[in-house]
Scaffold this motif. Structure first.
Motif, PDB file in Angstrom:
ATOM      1  N   ASN A   1     -18.176   5.742  53.034  1.00 34.81           N
ATOM      2  CA  ASN A   1     -17.772   6.585  51.955  1.00 34.81           C
ATOM      3  C   ASN A   1     -16.232   6.444  51.860  1.00 34.81           C
ATOM      4  OD1 ASN A   1     -20.192   7.917  51.643  1.00 34.81           O
ATOM      5  ND2 ASN A   1     -19.662   9.253  53.350  1.00 34.81           N
ATOM      6  N   LEU A   2     -15.463   5.640  52.342  1.00 41.46           N
ATOM      7  CA  LEU A   2     -14.145   5.205  52.521  1.00 41.46           C
ATOM      8  C   LEU A   2     -13.926   4.046  51.355  1.00 41.46           C
ATOM      9  CD1 LEU A   2     -12.901   5.362  56.371  1.00 41.46           C
ATOM     10  CD2 LEU A   2     -12.908   7.198  54.473  1.00 41.46           C
TER      11      LEU A   2
ATOM     12  N   SER B   1     -12.659   7.924  61.116  1.00 43.40           N
ATOM     13  CA  SER B   1     -13.415   8.998  60.694  1.00 43.40           C
ATOM     14  C   SER B   1     -13.881   9.991  61.991  1.00 43.40           C
ATOM     15  CB  SER B   1     -14.594   8.229  59.963  1.00 43.40           C
ATOM     16  OG  SER B   1     -15.314   7.511  61.208  1.00 43.40           O
TER      17      SER B   1
ATOM     18  N   ILE C   1      -5.970   8.475  53.255  1.00 39.39           N
ATOM     19  CA  ILE C   1      -7.494   8.117  53.056  1.00 39.39           C
ATOM     20  C   ILE C   1      -8.038   8.382  51.697  1.00 39.39           C
ATOM     21  CG2 ILE C   1      -9.888   8.530  53.992  1.00 39.39           C
ATOM     22  CD1 ILE C   1      -8.295   9.403  56.540  1.00 39.39           C
ATOM     23  N   LYS C   2      -8.576   7.513  51.060  1.00 38.06           N
ATOM     24  CA  LYS C   2      -9.440   7.834  49.866  1.00 38.06           C
ATOM     25  C   LYS C   2     -10.968   7.410  49.968  1.00 38.06           C
ATOM     26  CE  LYS C   2      -5.131   7.126  47.189  1.00 38.06           C
ATOM     27  NZ  LYS C   2      -4.470   6.549  46.423  1.00 38.06           N
ATOM     28  N   ASP C   3     -11.690   8.400  49.376  1.00 30.36           N
ATOM     29  CA  ASP C   3     -13.011   8.210  49.497  1.00 30.36           C
ATOM     30  C   ASP C   3     -13.609   7.892  48.322  1.00 30.36           C
ATOM     31  OD1 ASP C   3     -13.544  10.728  48.193  1.00 30.36           O
ATOM     32  OD2 ASP C   3     -13.942  11.870  49.918  1.00 30.36           O
ATOM     33  N   VAL C   4     -15.042   7.868  48.286  1.00 28.24           N
ATOM     34  CA  VAL C   4     -15.640   7.528  47.008  1.00 28.24           C
ATOM     35  C   VAL C   4     -15.674   8.438  45.818  1.00 28.24           C
ATOM     36  CG1 VAL C   4     -17.142   5.647  47.904  1.00 28.24           C
ATOM     37  CG2 VAL C   4     -17.848   8.009  47.965  1.00 28.24           C
TER      38      VAL C   4
ATOM     39  N   ASN D   1     -11.364  11.774  46.294  1.00 25.23           N
ATOM     40  CA  ASN D   1     -10.540  12.772  47.132  1.00 25.23           C
ATOM     41  C   ASN D   1      -9.534  11.875  48.030  1.00 25.23           C
ATOM     42  OD1 ASN D   1     -12.332  14.882  46.426  1.00 25.23           O
ATOM     43  ND2 ASN D   1     -13.755  14.052  47.689  1.00 25.23           N
ATOM     44  N   SER D   2      -8.635  12.568  48.053  1.00 23.52           N
ATOM     45  CA  SER D   2      -7.408  11.869  48.985  1.00 23.52           C
ATOM     46  C   SER D   2      -7.185  12.862  50.031  1.00 23.52           C
ATOM     47  CB  SER D   2      -6.099  11.625  48.169  1.00 23.52           C
ATOM     48  OG  SER D   2      -5.305  10.770  48.760  1.00 23.52           O
ATOM     49  N   TYR D   3      -6.720  12.225  51.236  1.00 22.67           N
ATOM     50  CA  TYR D   3      -6.557  13.109  52.601  1.00 22.67           C
ATOM     51  C   TYR D   3      -5.631  12.556  53.136  1.00 22.67           C
ATOM     52  CZ  TYR D   3     -11.523  14.090  51.785  1.00 22.67           C
ATOM     53  OH  TYR D   3     -12.678  14.582  51.214  1.00 22.67           O
TER      54      TYR D   3
END
Length: 131
Positions: free
Chosen positions: A2-3, A47, A76-79, A82-84
């Motif tokens: 998902n990353l 993760s 972190i950016k996901d599919v 979203n950014s964390y």
């Protein structure tokens, strides 16, 4: 899986920073041949991050001196687009690192976890043997 990307920035040690990105096939670091096993292990470690304890607003004030000097930031950016973010400060007296999650919540994280996700860029370089 998902990353989409993980970016690590080290304040005062910018050369150690890197971005791991997914190119529709594999994860890699632009501009270098990276060890795929080390990349996979690193992404697993990112993760699996967790905090020991969230801090209340009153507790955060006790650690004000640490919040003025961040050591690193992991984004972190996901599919899902979203950014964390995880901002890492210095160790507190209890031995855990003070962290800021998504610019909202302060918490403590174990040193062993921080060590797993604060690798310098060169750590990922494939060790090439002389021919």
């Amino acid at each position: 899986a998902n990353l989409v990307s993980v970016q690590a920035d080290y304040l005062g040690k910018e050369a150690n920073g890197f971005t791991i990105e997914f190119d529709d096939r594999d994860y890699g670091i632009a501009g270098m041949q990276a060890d795929s096993m080390k990349l996979t292990d690193y992404l697993d470690d990112v993760s699996l991050l967790y905090v020991n304890d969230y801090l209340s607003a009153v507790e955060v004030k006790e650690y004000n001196e640490l919040t003025s000097a961040p050591q690193a930031q992991i984004t972190i950016k996901d599919v899902g687009r979203n950014s964390y973010s995880l901002t890492i400060f210095d160790k507190a007296k209890n031995g855990d690192y003070l962290v800021l999650i998504d610019s909202l919540d302060y918490a403590f994280m174990q040193e062993a976890l921080i060590n797993r996700v604060t690798k310098p860029k060169q750590y990922f370089r494939v060790n090439q043997r002389p021919q």
